[in-house]
Design a protein around this motif. Structure first.
Motif, PDB file in Angstrom:
ATOM      1  N   SER A 239       0.848  -1.181   0.000  1.00 23.37           N
ATOM      2  CA  SER A 239       0.000   0.000   0.000  1.00 23.37           C
ATOM      3  C   SER A 239       0.888   1.237   0.000  1.00 23.37           C
ATOM      4  O   SER A 239       2.062   1.181   0.349  1.00 23.37           O
ATOM      5  CB  SER A 239      -0.933   0.021   1.207  1.00 23.37           C
ATOM      6  OG  SER A 239      -0.202   0.221   2.389  1.00 23.37           O
ATOM      7  N   ARG A 240       0.307   2.347  -0.408  1.00 21.59           N
ATOM      8  CA  ARG A 240       1.016   3.622  -0.393  1.00 21.59           C
ATOM      9  C   ARG A 240       0.539   4.476   0.766  1.00 21.59           C
ATOM     10  O   ARG A 240       1.277   5.319   1.238  1.00 21.59           O
ATOM     11  CB  ARG A 240       0.807   4.355  -1.715  1.00 21.59           C
ATOM     12  CG  ARG A 240       1.444   3.618  -2.896  1.00 21.59           C
ATOM     13  CD  ARG A 240       1.357   4.408  -4.179  1.00 21.59           C
ATOM     14  NE  ARG A 240       2.037   5.695  -4.048  1.00 21.59           N
ATOM     15  CZ  ARG A 240       1.726   6.767  -4.776  1.00 21.59           C
ATOM     16  NH1 ARG A 240       0.766   6.713  -5.671  1.00 21.59           N
ATOM     17  NH2 ARG A 240       2.379   7.899  -4.621  1.00 21.59           N
ATOM     18  N   TRP A 241      -0.700   4.308   1.187  1.00 17.89           N
ATOM     19  CA  TRP A 241      -1.269   5.015   2.335  1.00 17.89           C
ATOM     20  C   TRP A 241      -2.517   4.252   2.753  1.00 17.89           C
ATOM     21  O   TRP A 241      -3.021   3.409   2.004  1.00 17.89           O
ATOM     22  CB  TRP A 241      -1.573   6.483   1.991  1.00 17.89           C
ATOM     23  CG  TRP A 241      -2.538   6.665   0.854  1.00 17.89           C
ATOM     24  CD1 TRP A 241      -3.894   6.506   0.905  1.00 17.89           C
ATOM     25  CD2 TRP A 241      -2.234   6.996  -0.510  1.00 17.89           C
ATOM     26  NE1 TRP A 241      -4.443   6.727  -0.335  1.00 17.89           N
ATOM     27  CE2 TRP A 241      -3.443   7.046  -1.215  1.00 17.89           C
ATOM     28  CE3 TRP A 241      -1.042   7.292  -1.186  1.00 17.89           C
ATOM     29  CZ2 TRP A 241      -3.517   7.341  -2.565  1.00 17.89           C
ATOM     30  CZ3 TRP A 241      -1.114   7.598  -2.527  1.00 17.89           C
ATOM     31  CH2 TRP A 241      -2.339   7.625  -3.205  1.00 17.89           C
ATOM     32  N   PRO A 242      -3.050   4.526   3.941  1.00 17.26           N
ATOM     33  CA  PRO A 242      -4.265   3.823   4.382  1.00 17.26           C
ATOM     34  C   PRO A 242      -5.467   4.198   3.506  1.00 17.26           C
ATOM     35  O   PRO A 242      -5.607   5.349   3.090  1.00 17.26           O
ATOM     36  CB  PRO A 242      -4.473   4.325   5.820  1.00 17.26           C
ATOM     37  CG  PRO A 242      -3.156   4.886   6.239  1.00 17.26           C
ATOM     38  CD  PRO A 242      -2.479   5.382   4.986  1.00 17.26           C
ATOM     39  N   ILE A 243      -6.314   3.212   3.255  1.00 13.49           N
ATOM     40  CA  ILE A 243      -7.531   3.426   2.465  1.00 13.49           C
ATOM     41  C   ILE A 243      -8.709   2.803   3.215  1.00 13.49           C
ATOM     42  O   ILE A 243      -8.518   1.969   4.102  1.00 13.49           O
ATOM     43  CB  ILE A 243      -7.407   2.817   1.042  1.00 13.49           C
ATOM     44  CG1 ILE A 243      -7.061   1.323   1.103  1.00 13.49           C
ATOM     45  CG2 ILE A 243      -6.382   3.578   0.208  1.00 13.49           C
ATOM     46  CD1 ILE A 243      -7.025   0.627  -0.238  1.00 13.49           C
TER      47      ILE A 243
ATOM     48  N   PRO B  65      -5.232   2.542  -5.805  1.00 16.48           N
ATOM     49  CA  PRO B  65      -6.289   2.268  -4.832  1.00 16.48           C
ATOM     50  C   PRO B  65      -7.634   2.161  -5.561  1.00 16.48           C
ATOM     51  O   PRO B  65      -8.044   3.090  -6.237  1.00 16.48           O
ATOM     52  CB  PRO B  65      -6.247   3.503  -3.921  1.00 16.48           C
ATOM     53  CG  PRO B  65      -5.758   4.598  -4.813  1.00 16.48           C
ATOM     54  CD  PRO B  65      -4.843   3.945  -5.822  1.00 16.48           C
TER      55      PRO B  65
ATOM     56  N   TRP C  11      -5.942  -2.014  -2.533  1.00 12.66           N
ATOM     57  CA  TRP C  11      -4.771  -1.666  -3.336  1.00 12.66           C
ATOM     58  C   TRP C  11      -4.569  -2.784  -4.347  1.00 12.66           C
ATOM     59  O   TRP C  11      -4.620  -3.966  -3.989  1.00 12.66           O
ATOM     60  CB  TRP C  11      -3.523  -1.538  -2.460  1.00 12.66           C
ATOM     61  CG  TRP C  11      -3.449  -0.233  -1.745  1.00 12.66           C
ATOM     62  CD1 TRP C  11      -3.723  -0.004  -0.429  1.00 12.66           C
ATOM     63  CD2 TRP C  11      -3.080   1.033  -2.310  1.00 12.66           C
ATOM     64  NE1 TRP C  11      -3.559   1.330  -0.136  1.00 12.66           N
ATOM     65  CE2 TRP C  11      -3.159   1.983  -1.270  1.00 12.66           C
ATOM     66  CE3 TRP C  11      -2.705   1.448  -3.571  1.00 12.66           C
ATOM     67  CZ2 TRP C  11      -2.865   3.335  -1.467  1.00 12.66           C
ATOM     68  CZ3 TRP C  11      -2.405   2.784  -3.770  1.00 12.66           C
ATOM     69  CH2 TRP C  11      -2.487   3.715  -2.733  1.00 12.66           C
TER      70      TRP C  11
ATOM     71  N   TRP D 278     -12.176  -0.423  -0.012  1.00 11.64           N
ATOM     72  CA  TRP D 278     -11.265  -0.247  -1.132  1.00 11.64           C
ATOM     73  C   TRP D 278     -10.208  -1.349  -1.101  1.00 11.64           C
ATOM     74  O   TRP D 278     -10.066  -2.061  -0.116  1.00 11.64           O
ATOM     75  CB  TRP D 278     -10.544   1.088  -1.040  1.00 11.64           C
ATOM     76  CG  TRP D 278     -11.385   2.310  -1.138  1.00 11.64           C
ATOM     77  CD1 TRP D 278     -12.664   2.484  -0.713  1.00 11.64           C
ATOM     78  CD2 TRP D 278     -10.964   3.571  -1.665  1.00 11.64           C
ATOM     79  NE1 TRP D 278     -13.082   3.773  -0.956  1.00 11.64           N
ATOM     80  CE2 TRP D 278     -12.049   4.457  -1.535  1.00 11.64           C
ATOM     81  CE3 TRP D 278      -9.782   4.035  -2.232  1.00 11.64           C
ATOM     82  CZ2 TRP D 278     -11.985   5.780  -1.955  1.00 11.64           C
ATOM     83  CZ3 TRP D 278      -9.713   5.342  -2.645  1.00 11.64           C
ATOM     84  CH2 TRP D 278     -10.811   6.209  -2.509  1.00 11.64           C
TER      85      TRP D 278
ATOM     86  N   LEU E 169       0.925   0.596  -8.138  1.00 12.47           N
ATOM     87  CA  LEU E 169      -0.194   0.393  -7.220  1.00 12.47           C
ATOM     88  C   LEU E 169      -1.279   1.444  -7.428  1.00 12.47           C
ATOM     89  O   LEU E 169      -0.980   2.628  -7.570  1.00 12.47           O
ATOM     90  CB  LEU E 169       0.298   0.460  -5.775  1.00 12.47           C
ATOM     91  CG  LEU E 169       1.133  -0.717  -5.287  1.00 12.47           C
ATOM     92  CD1 LEU E 169       1.730  -0.410  -3.919  1.00 12.47           C
ATOM     93  CD2 LEU E 169       0.298  -1.984  -5.236  1.00 12.47           C
TER      94      LEU E 169
END
Length: 193
Positions: free
Chosen positions: A2-6, A153, A12, A10, A151
């Motif tokens: 992941s690149r950030w929390p989602i 989201p 990734w 959702w 990646l």
């Protein structure tokens, strides 16, 4: 990954998990029979310099049937996301109709349920991320293999559409505000007179 929390609804996903990545091609430019005014629309990154729209239907040139056959160009369906992968990395548009590209693109053919305009907005906002995956000494290029690893989201389809509608509205408002601000100097000059 992941690149950030989602949000929990959702996911990734790497591009290869939800899209087909397609490169482009260029026939021999010195052979005029590879090009035709009424042929398959063909796009190069140069065609997108200064282009601000979401959808594109053609570039400056079109390929003849021979030109398509004599190159690695593939005719992409309408709704494909066209992403310039070199010179420069990051121009992103949605095909308004079937179109081919040169080798400066890594285009995405999306399945039902993935909204092209959503993917376009994400890629536009992720230019630095895409560039970080590129390699090359003379100029950076994002390879097909690296594009597949990118990646993204992915919210549910209905939420993708809501995000696109909200971004479209915000950008329209921003353009209107910019136009109003651009008119201020003229108005000030009129009032001075």
């Amino acid at each position: 990954m992941s690149r950030w929390p989602i949000p929990d609804s959702w996911a990734w996903a790497q591009v290869q998990d939800f899209a087909e990545v397609v490169g482009g091609g260029t026939p021999t430019a010195s052979d005029a029979s590879n090009f035709a005014d009424d042929g398959t629309p063909w796009l190069t990154p140069a065609d997108l310099s200064g282009f601000e729209g979401t959808y594109i239907s053609r570039g400056a040139r079109s390929l003849s049937a021979r030109g398509v056959a004599m190159s690695n160009a593939r005719v992409l369906p309408a709704g494909s996301v066209l992403f310039s992968s070199r010179a420069p990395i990051g121009y992103t548009v949605v095909a308004a109709n079937p179109i081919a590209t040169n080798q400066g693109f890594k285009s995405l053919i999306l399945p039902d349920g993935v909204v092209p305009e959503y993917v376009r907005y994400y890629l536009l906002a992720s230019r630095e991320y895409a560039e970080s995956l590129a390699s090359g000494s003379t100029f950076k290029e994002l390879s097909g293999a690296r594009m597949k690893e990118l990646l993204v989201p992915l919210p549910p389809t209905a939420e993708q559409r809501r995000i696109v509608a909200k971004l479209d509205a915000l950008l329209a408002s921003s353009r209107n505000t910019r136009a109003s601000l651009d008119a201020v100097p003229t108005l000030v000059e009129q009032y001075r007179q």
